[in-house]
Design a protein around this motif. Sequence first.
Motif: not given
Length: 443
Positions: A213-229
């Motif tokens: 979970y600590r490898r998830i980039n939350w800003m990119a996740t919010a922009r793309r609408g899906k989990p991004i690592s």
Amino acid sequence: MQLTVRGLLVVLVAAPLIAVAAWLPVALWVAGGWLLFVAAFLIADAWLMPATHAWQLVRRHDARLSLAAQNLITVQVELFTRAGRSGRPVAIWLRDTPPPTFHLDRAEPLLTGVASPGSSCALTYHVWPPRRGDYAFGDLYLRWASPLGFLRRQARFAAAGPVKVYPNLIEVRKYDLLLRRNRLWELGLRSTRLLGAGNEFERLRDYTPDDEYRRINWMATARRGKPISVEYETERSQNIYVLLDVGRMMRSPVGDVAKMDYAINAVLLLAYVAAQKGDRIALLTFADRVLTYVAPRSGKIQFHRLLEQLYAVHGEGVEPDYGVAFSEFAARQHKRGLALVFTDLTGSVTTEALVTQMARLRRQHLPLLVTVADPTVNRLATAPITDGDSLYTRTVAERMLAERRLTLDQLRRQGVQTLDVPADELSVAVINRYLAMKERLLI
């Protein structure tokens, strides 16, 4: 040119008429008239058939076929239109002549299809070469039917040509394709993610279930609408040394392919992945003496250099001399690196020498012993006992496996890493262990 079943049946219609002529003479005239009528139809049917020179056949395949893999063979069949000839599609039967030692994906290389005038059709099949080396395809044989289906013609088309069988390049292409699509899991490969600080950012990619979970980039996740690592770049310019045994036991087959060839396929894929990771890779082949040596370098040029060396490797019917091989390696290489030793333990009389040399290798390098498990021995060790012969066979197989486990355990206790997997899993297992070692910063 020959009659088809349909044409033969049409001709045989006259037979009962001729038989009846013994009692009814007029039936003989009817039979004669029928044969003349059929002859006219056969002449017209033959005239409408495409001539031999109206066909063009070309066999296509990779310039380098891959060992122990399904290689696609395509025969392009083209029918030219000619004035006064039928424009109807033509049923065709094609027989190819691949090298006799190649396995096919069908009982025989007989292909069927339909060719239309002015166009071409592609007939395909797959070959599975069990050995590396130089081979040759033979000519092509084409048979085609007449428009009315009464006649069939056959011709031979010159298509003989040499072909080379290299180590498995199909797995390399598949790895490259899946890497671009971020789908290496389909090949059975794990993703490489290094833990700890100080790793350089490499790229963003879609989240996978085994990501932390600590490898998830939350800003990119919010922009793309899906989990991004986040994926970090692994350490580059590390040394990978491959010591490949081509002695007696490595020539023993698993199925139709020698253990040595499975090891060569694994080395080739490792060289390609190492080139992608920016590492330097070297190769030393040996039996009772050192046969070839390629100094460590990085990049795709090194991959192609190793490919040519591995293509030319041949097994030797002698016991390997580990002392000579490891001494030569120690004299040439002083920089620490991952040293993979591909060899076999079954039936070898030099196992003690191997254990000694692997333990000595650990002083300067990170050693990994890679061996190919033989499914035949595993099967015999668990086979039911029905008579004295089966009891003896099972006892010998169990003893071989016990000695093998004992040797591997002895090496692990001395700090040598080992990898013992079935032949069909060897390439993926080697790459996964290599990536795991880079992830744990062991190299």
